[in-house]
Motif scaffolding. Structure first.
Motif, mmCIF file in Angstrom:
data_model
loop_
_atom_site.group_PDB
_atom_site.id
_atom_site.type_symbol
_atom_site.label_atom_id
_atom_site.label_comp_id
_atom_site.label_asym_id
_atom_site.label_seq_id
_atom_site.Cartn_x
_atom_site.Cartn_y
_atom_site.Cartn_z
ATOM 1 N N ILE A 177 3.627 5.182 -1.879
ATOM 2 C CA ILE A 177 3.660 6.557 -1.325
ATOM 3 C C ILE A 177 4.209 7.481 -2.403
ATOM 4 O O ILE A 177 5.369 7.373 -2.808
ATOM 5 N N ILE A 178 3.325 8.348 -2.875
ATOM 6 C CA ILE A 178 3.619 9.152 -4.055
ATOM 7 C C ILE A 178 4.106 10.546 -3.654
ATOM 8 O O ILE A 178 3.525 11.180 -2.770
ATOM 9 N N ASP A 179 5.148 10.993 -4.319
ATOM 10 C CA ASP A 179 5.599 12.363 -4.117
ATOM 11 C C ASP A 179 4.700 13.272 -4.957
ATOM 12 O O ASP A 179 4.730 13.206 -6.188
ATOM 13 N N VAL B 233 -10.176 13.064 -3.973
ATOM 14 C CA VAL B 233 -9.578 12.879 -2.648
ATOM 15 C C VAL B 233 -9.317 11.401 -2.332
ATOM 16 O O VAL B 233 -10.155 10.543 -2.586
ATOM 17 N N ASP B 234 -8.134 11.134 -1.766
ATOM 18 C CA ASP B 234 -7.747 9.800 -1.296
ATOM 19 C C ASP B 234 -7.316 9.947 0.157
ATOM 20 O O ASP B 234 -6.344 10.647 0.459
ATOM 21 N N LEU B 235 -8.054 9.307 1.060
ATOM 22 C CA LEU B 235 -7.750 9.444 2.490
ATOM 23 C C LEU B 235 -6.912 8.275 3.026
ATOM 24 O O LEU B 235 -6.764 8.106 4.236
ATOM 25 N N THR C 154 3.404 3.169 11.106
ATOM 26 C CA THR C 154 4.513 2.983 10.164
ATOM 27 C C THR C 154 4.054 3.131 8.714
ATOM 28 O O THR C 154 3.030 2.577 8.317
ATOM 29 N N SER C 155 4.830 3.889 7.937
ATOM 30 C CA SER C 155 4.671 3.930 6.477
ATOM 31 C C SER C 155 5.923 3.285 5.906
ATOM 32 O O SER C 155 7.041 3.724 6.193
ATOM 33 N N GLY C 156 5.745 2.252 5.105
ATOM 34 C CA GLY C 156 6.919 1.537 4.602
ATOM 35 C C GLY C 156 6.833 1.259 3.115
ATOM 36 O O GLY C 156 5.737 1.015 2.581
ATOM 37 N N SER D 121 3.436 10.148 9.150
ATOM 38 C CA SER D 121 4.321 9.059 8.710
ATOM 39 C C SER D 121 4.389 9.059 7.178
ATOM 40 O O SER D 121 5.460 8.883 6.598
ATOM 41 N N THR D 122 3.265 9.302 6.538
ATOM 42 C CA THR D 122 3.245 9.366 5.071
ATOM 43 C C THR D 122 4.054 10.581 4.591
ATOM 44 O O THR D 122 4.868 10.476 3.670
ATOM 45 N N ALA D 123 3.833 11.716 5.253
ATOM 46 C CA ALA D 123 4.546 12.944 4.873
ATOM 47 C C ALA D 123 6.054 12.791 5.043
ATOM 48 O O ALA D 123 6.833 13.135 4.147
ATOM 49 N N PHE E 221 2.401 15.825 2.340
ATOM 50 C CA PHE E 221 1.158 15.079 2.544
ATOM 51 C C PHE E 221 0.082 15.770 1.728
ATOM 52 O O PHE E 221 -0.162 16.966 1.892
ATOM 53 N N ASP E 222 -0.554 15.038 0.814
ATOM 54 C CA ASP E 222 -1.529 15.674 -0.065
ATOM 55 C C ASP E 222 -2.598 14.663 -0.458
ATOM 56 O O ASP E 222 -2.335 13.712 -1.200
ATOM 57 N N ILE E 223 -3.822 14.885 0.056
ATOM 58 C CA ILE E 223 -4.898 13.916 -0.194
ATOM 59 C C ILE E 223 -5.466 14.007 -1.613
ATOM 60 O O ILE E 223 -6.331 13.228 -1.971
HETATM 61 P P1 AMP Z 1 0.412 5.235 4.570
HETATM 62 O O1 AMP Z 1 0.500 3.767 4.422
HETATM 63 O O2 AMP Z 1 -0.317 5.715 5.758
HETATM 64 O O3 AMP Z 1 1.715 5.919 4.396
HETATM 65 O O4 AMP Z 1 -0.508 5.747 3.399
HETATM 66 C C1 AMP Z 1 -0.276 5.423 2.075
HETATM 67 C C2 AMP Z 1 -1.550 5.689 1.356
HETATM 68 O O5 AMP Z 1 -1.793 7.100 1.390
HETATM 69 C C3 AMP Z 1 -1.505 5.311 -0.108
HETATM 70 O O6 AMP Z 1 -1.993 3.998 -0.305
HETATM 71 C C4 AMP Z 1 -2.415 6.380 -0.713
HETATM 72 O O7 AMP Z 1 -3.749 5.988 -0.547
HETATM 73 C C5 AMP Z 1 -2.146 7.593 0.138
HETATM 74 N N1 AMP Z 1 -0.989 8.413 -0.280
HETATM 75 C C6 AMP Z 1 0.064 8.090 -1.085
HETATM 76 N N2 AMP Z 1 0.920 9.117 -1.200
HETATM 77 C C7 AMP Z 1 0.410 10.132 -0.434
HETATM 78 C C8 AMP Z 1 0.830 11.465 -0.139
HETATM 79 N N3 AMP Z 1 1.955 11.977 -0.608
HETATM 80 N N4 AMP Z 1 0.027 12.214 0.666
HETATM 81 C C9 AMP Z 1 -1.122 11.712 1.179
HETATM 82 N N5 AMP Z 1 -1.562 10.475 0.932
HETATM 83 C C10 AMP Z 1 -0.814 9.675 0.149
#
Ligand code: AMP
Ligand code: MG
Length: 328
Positions: free
Chosen positions: A243-245, A153-155, A225-227, A273-275, A100-102
């Protein structure tokens, strides 16, 4: 038998009706549809306060707003809530070894997720963007926040969870005992249903999002959910999701199609969930074994559903996928 005066019967009926009063709202906020249903006498007040709170948080945390706190952030003192959410995000980064990395903002931008002009970036562009991507580029000291190496930063992976926790604060303030709030994949089931039973929350089947994979019965829990299906584009016959590595700069290819976290803390559930999506099933299983109290449902590319033992008796499979306990 002693007669109950009519006035008491009427008062009872009025209070029963008013506690079943339902107020609902559907708004578009934080780039997603949000669905709020609140039951109880003060439900109307709670819903309007929740709506304004969500709009306020969007302006603070969303990169879409040029003037938002998060777009204009630089080293020094920052808004107390921005500081709070970034500190929580950094804590999860540490616990998940940077999955997880903002600071992934420049990568999201490169892939076109901000302006929805999707492209597959070149290797050099990714290499360049990765130079500023690391949660270690952000830290706090007595002067406030420190942002190194042009980090941005991206939250997006945590803000909706934070917003759901703020929603719960408002529900509690108004004495609400029953509510269900769905902030675009971030569900919070507050208290019990008006009929006194637990809430049943559906987890979408990532292979056919119109169908359910499983349902879980919960109370006072976030179900997040993260999908891979939630935000994605197709190019040259391949799907690329949001969801970026942070280690590769590419959409994560961990073998997971969707992961749902069930946790009392909505902010934590959202970030995790993202992590977990980035970490893959086995690392997620290890993390969960060390952190009892957090439950999850992981659905893999091989069409298998894995759930934590804490969900035993509360989860039901609604699909034809195989379901297994992740701890076995
Ligand atoms: P989520 O749907 O909660 O899993 O969040 C996905 C969103 O988180 C993406 O649209 C990005 O804005 C951000 N994001 C993508 N990859 C990561 C990551 N590895 N760590 C933190 N935030 C991320
Ligand atoms: Mg998330």
């Amino acid at each position: 038998m002693k007669k109950i005066p009519l006035i008491f019967i009427l008062l009872f009926l009025i209070s029963a009706c008013s506690s079943n009063k339902e107020s609902a709202s559907v708004i578009f906020c934080m780039d997603t549809v949000m669905d709020i249903k609140v039951y109880g006498e003060k439900s109307g007040d709670a819903v309007s306060e929740i709506e304004s709170e969500l709009n306020r948080l969007e302006k603070l945390f969303d990169r879409k707003y040029d003037g938002s706190d998060i777009c204009t952030i630089k080293s020094g003192k920052i808004h107390a809530e921005t500081e709070e959410i970034i500190k929580k995000a950094l804590d999860i980064s540490l616990k998940t070894d940077g999955a997880f990395d903002i600071t992934i903002a420049p990568l999201m931008d490169l892939w076109g997720f901000y302006d929805k002009e999707y492209t597959i970036p070149g290797e050099n562009e990714i290499k360049n963007a990765l130079k500023s991507v690391s949660y270690r580029n952000i830290f706090f000291d007595e002067k406030g926040i420190n942002i190194m190496n042009n980090a941005a930063v991206d939250l997006g992976g945590i803000a909706k969870g934070y917003a759901s926790d703020k929603t719960v604060d408002i529900l509690e303030k108004h004495g609400i005992k029953s509510a269900i709030v769905n902030l675009g994949g971030n569900v919070y089931a507050h208290g019990m249903r008006p009929n006194g039973k637990m809430w049943t929350v559906a987890v979408a089947n990532p292979f056919d999002k119109e169908k359910n994979a499983v349902t879980v019965n919960v109370s006072d829990k976030a179900v997040v959910t993260s999908g891979a299906y939630q935000r994605c584009f197709e190019a040259d016959g391949k799907k690329y999701h949001h969801i970026i590595d942070p280690k590769t700069g590419f959409p994560s290819e961990s073998g997971i199609q969707s992961v749902t976290v069930i946790d009392a803390d909505g902010t934590e559930a959202d970030a995790l969930s993202t992590a977990f999506f980035v970490m893959g099933k086995d690392r997620t299983a290890d993390f969960l074994a060390d952190n009892p109290g957090i439950d999850a449902v992981v659905i893999t590319e091989e069409k298998k559903i894995y759930y934590t033992s804490g969900l035993e008796g509360c989860i039901s499979n609604e699909s034809d996928m195989e379901i297994l306990c992740i701890n076995d």
